[in-house]
Design a protein around this motif. Structure first.
Motif, PDB file in Angstrom:
ATOM      1  N   LEU A 211       6.491  16.775  16.189  1.00 52.82           N
ATOM      2  CA  LEU A 211       7.307  15.580  15.995  1.00 52.82           C
ATOM      3  C   LEU A 211       8.347  15.450  17.096  1.00 52.82           C
ATOM      4  N   LYS A 212       9.005  16.548  17.403  1.00 55.22           N
ATOM      5  CA  LYS A 212      10.003  16.534  18.484  1.00 55.22           C
ATOM      6  C   LYS A 212       9.369  16.157  19.818  1.00 55.22           C
ATOM      7  N   TYR A 215       8.384  12.382  19.698  1.00 55.44           N
ATOM      8  CA  TYR A 215       9.552  11.502  19.564  1.00 55.44           C
ATOM      9  C   TYR A 215      10.319  11.403  20.875  1.00 55.44           C
ATOM     10  N   THR A 216      10.385  12.500  21.606  1.00 54.59           N
ATOM     11  CA  THR A 216      11.147  12.510  22.857  1.00 54.59           C
ATOM     12  C   THR A 216      10.315  12.096  24.065  1.00 54.59           C
ATOM     13  N   ILE A 223       6.777   6.579  14.620  1.00 60.11           N
ATOM     14  CA  ILE A 223       6.214   7.834  14.109  1.00 60.11           C
ATOM     15  C   ILE A 223       6.489   7.966  12.618  1.00 60.11           C
ATOM     16  N   ILE A 253      18.072   9.609  16.144  1.00 56.69           N
ATOM     17  CA  ILE A 253      17.037   9.355  15.142  1.00 56.69           C
ATOM     18  C   ILE A 253      17.233   7.949  14.584  1.00 56.69           C
ATOM     19  N   ARG A 258      12.055   3.822  14.257  1.00 53.08           N
ATOM     20  CA  ARG A 258      11.158   4.641  15.068  1.00 53.08           C
ATOM     21  C   ARG A 258      10.572   5.801  14.280  1.00 53.08           C
ATOM     22  N   LEU A 259      11.271   6.214  13.238  1.00 53.66           N
ATOM     23  CA  LEU A 259      10.824   7.397  12.503  1.00 53.66           C
ATOM     24  C   LEU A 259      10.934   7.166  11.000  1.00 53.66           C
TER      25      LEU A 259
END
Length: 673
Positions: A211-212, A215-216, A223, A253, A258-259
């Motif tokens: 996930l990290k 996401y980055t 996501i 976040i 986005r999440l």
């Protein structure tokens, strides 16, 4: 073939291939973790012009920089730049408080070599970089963890090497193995990537790292992290910010933009409450609530059918989906996720529960199979599997073939008579430094009647306190197998006994939903997924043959990483107890299980039954009110009454739709339809 003992990130070529091949063979034969890289993992900003160098990382050995080129000056600059960047990474994650400045430790743990000479044995070559000092070994492993992205909590590790058995295990430096590292950093070959492993193999942690990474990687990707269970989804959502802070993620976040971190179903009133509700809202299709005649599988199949004609018009709803505890979902949900996702779907599940659910390995072919359980002593895991599958009983509940046993991380050997097999597991790094390893990793505590249960639990706590003086209240988890009135009464009595005898506070996690380090953890099975404790006390009562019971027992027993106490009724288990004690003695003495192979007709073939958490409690109440055409006043009363019954534990997380309906119907005077 890939190996969990070996990871290669650097580019293999005709100059370095012989060395890399021998390193891989060495890793597999010596069962030592080996990584070959040319830049730090998880830190994309670090790149180097010199391409002829490799960096070899092996715990308990010095960091090896080896040059396969012919430019000594460029190689020297590569080493210097690499170590400078390593210093920045060490500072970023606060490792400097243990390691100190690079100039101080690099002389102790860094070696450079110009090439790999012909005719030199790899074992002899690596012997020259062995470390025989515990303090330097620890520093080297910390550096390996930094360079592989397996970041450890420095506050957990402590600045001084631990001495007691409990602290050695608690403060062990955790490193990703080859398969785990590949999952995090390797670009997936297909849009759907599946990862399966036993409980404790680190699946959820890997999903957080993935996930990290995704996401980055961009500032615009959408996501979703999802699982079937509401409580687990809530826990995951709480873990994400903490994990991002720990990993020094600089991106903000953006929840629900986005999440998303939600459970599988959701509510029709809130599009951001579940994966299914979000998808229905995005594609403007009907949201179906749960009923006896229309379950989650039906809802997903209906959604797939409707969305196929809308993809071209609406596009994809998400860029990435990460699914935890995939064994709880129907196949239709994975099909739905793949349909509405632009980039990749990552699916993580428990291979053991999949096998129990009658799927065989040939049908369950994951891209990454994690066979090493890093949480639990191998002896505890063997006993938990044996008890869960009924291996210690005359009639086995389940049996696996050779490939299935191997997929679960077992070393499988048939006895000469052909009627029995020997099952064992490879040792774990987590316990390799223990000199006085426990004589037993599981202890059966059999009480004679219910009045002795509390005394047996506090007796186990007292034993732990004597043997491990540094134990903290939160190091111990007391888990009751099923929520019930008796269980809640026992928990209340235990709280009073623990306060009186040890002056310890008690955290009733079935109410608080959190794990507190300075309080004794007490809960039912429903609030322990993803948690681990040095010590676990499982209160099981009678060992029944029910598949739900056996699965819960397996899950509870494997929450510990030092010792588990199994508290059961002597009278109610008189038939199976002798076999359990004999099997446990064999496991503790030999670290093996010798099991007679059952005949096909002697396998009961029970399967794991999952209690679906298909809809929110709010939607359950609304659905019941709809069944009876309840008025506004009755609906309000229904919600209020359910809150009261939950507070009094009449309604629990295990309550069925029909049980909740019975409460509402009676309390709100709803008539028959």
């Amino acid at each position: 073939m890939s190996s969990s003992w070996f990871y290669l990130q650097a580019e293999k070529n005709n100059v370095n291939s012989k060395f890399i091949d021998e390193l891989q063979e060495y890793a597999g034969s010596s069962l030592e973790q080996v990584y070959v890289i040319d830049k730090p993992l998880g830190e994309s900003k670090y790149e180097y012009d010199y391409k002829d160098a490799l960096v070899v990382l092996i715990p308990k050995k010095k960091i090896l920089f080896i040059d396969f080129g012919d430019n000594e000056e460029s190689f020297g600059e590569f080493v210097e730049d690499f170590l400078e960047d390593l210093g920045y990474i060490s500072d970023k994650y606060n490792y400097k408080k243990i390691l100190g400045r690079p100039k101080k430790w690099q002389k102790e743990i860094v070696v450079t070599e110009r090439g790999y000479p012909d005719g030199v044995d790899i074992v002899d070559f690596l012997e020259r970089i062995e470390i025989n000092n515990l303090d330097i070994e620890r520093k080297c492993e910390l550096v390996v963890s930094l360079l592989t992205g397996s970041i450890n909590d420095v506050d957990r590790l402590g600045e001084v090497p631990p001495e007691s058995t409990l602290d050695i295990v608690k403060q062990k430096i955790q490193l990703f193995d080859g398969d785990q590292t590949r999952f995090i950093y390797q670009t997936p070959a297909d849009r759907v990537t599946t990862i399966q492993g036993l409980s404790g193999t680190g699946k959820t942690e890997l999903l957080l790292h993935k996930l990290k990474e995704v996401y980055t990687s961009t500032d615009s990707s959408r996501i979703m992290l999802t699982c079937h269970n509401r409580i687990l989804a809530s826990n995951l959502k709480e873990r994400v910010p903490t994990f991002f802070d720990f990993m020094k993620v600089e991106h903000q976040i953006l929840w629900n933009k986005r999440l998303w971190c939600v459970h599988g179903w959701g509510s029709g009133r809130d599009k951001n409450s579940g994966a299914y509700s979000y998808i229905c809202d995005f594609y403007k299709i009907p949201f179906h609530v749960y009923s006896k005649n229309f379950d989650f599988d039906d809802a997903c199949k209906a959604a797939v059918s409707l969305i196929r004609n809308k993809i071209e018009e609406y596009g994809t709803a998400l860029d990435f989906i990460l699914i935890d505890e995939s064994q709880d979902f129907p196949e239709s949900f994975f099909e739905l996720c793949e349909l509405i996702t632009k980039e990749s779907v990552y699916i993580a599940g428990d291979i053991f529960q999949s096998i129990f659910d009658t799927k065989i390995i040939s049908e369950v072919t994951p891209d990454f199979l994690l066979s090493k359980c890093y949480r639990t002593d191998p002896r505890t895991l063997m006993f938990a599997h044996g008890l869960g599958m009924g291996l210690f009983e005359e009639k086995k509940l389940r049996w696996l073939d050779e490939e299935e046993w191997k997929a679960c991380g077992y070393i499988y050997d048939e006895c000469e008579d052909g009627d029995s097999v020997v099952l064992s597991r490879a040792p774990l790094r987590r316990f390799e430094d223990l000199v006085d390893r426990n004589e037993t990793s599981v202890e059966i505590v059999d009480y004679s009647n219910h009045s002795d249960v509390i005394e047996n639990i506090t007796g186990a706590i007292e034993q732990i306190r004597i043997e491990h003086p540094t134990v903290e209240p939160g190091d111990i988890g007391v888990i009751f197998i099923h929520p019930s009135r008796m269980m809640y009464n026992l928990a209340d009595r235990l709280q009073l006994a623990v306060d009186e005898k040890f002056d310890w506070p008690t955290n009733k996690a079935y109410e608080s939903k959190i794990h507190l380090r300075d309080e004794l953890f007490v809960s039912n099975q429903n609030n322990v997924k993803g948690l681990e404790f040095p010590f676990v006390i499982c209160v099981a009562g009678k060992i029944t043959k029910g598949s739900n019971f056996r699965n819960a027992l397996y899950m509870m027993l494997t929450r510990s990483f030092l010792k588990t106490y199994l508290v059961i009724s002597e009278g109610e288990n008189s038939e199976v107890l002798p076999r359990m004690h004999a099997a446990l003695s064999e496991i503790n003495e030999t670290e093996k299980m010798i099991i007679s192979k059952p005949r096909e007709e002697d396998i009961l073939k029970t399967t794991i039954d999952y209690q679906p958490d298909n809809m929110s409690l709010y939607d359950t109440i609304e659905s019941i009110c709809n069944e009876y055409s309840a008025s506004g006043v009755q609906r309000k009363m229904a919600h209020e009454m359910v809150d009261i019954y939950r507070a009094n534990h009449v309604i629990t997380d295990f309550s069925t739709y029909e049980e909740i309906k019975g409460v509402i119907k009676s309390a709100c005077l709803l008539g028959d339809r």
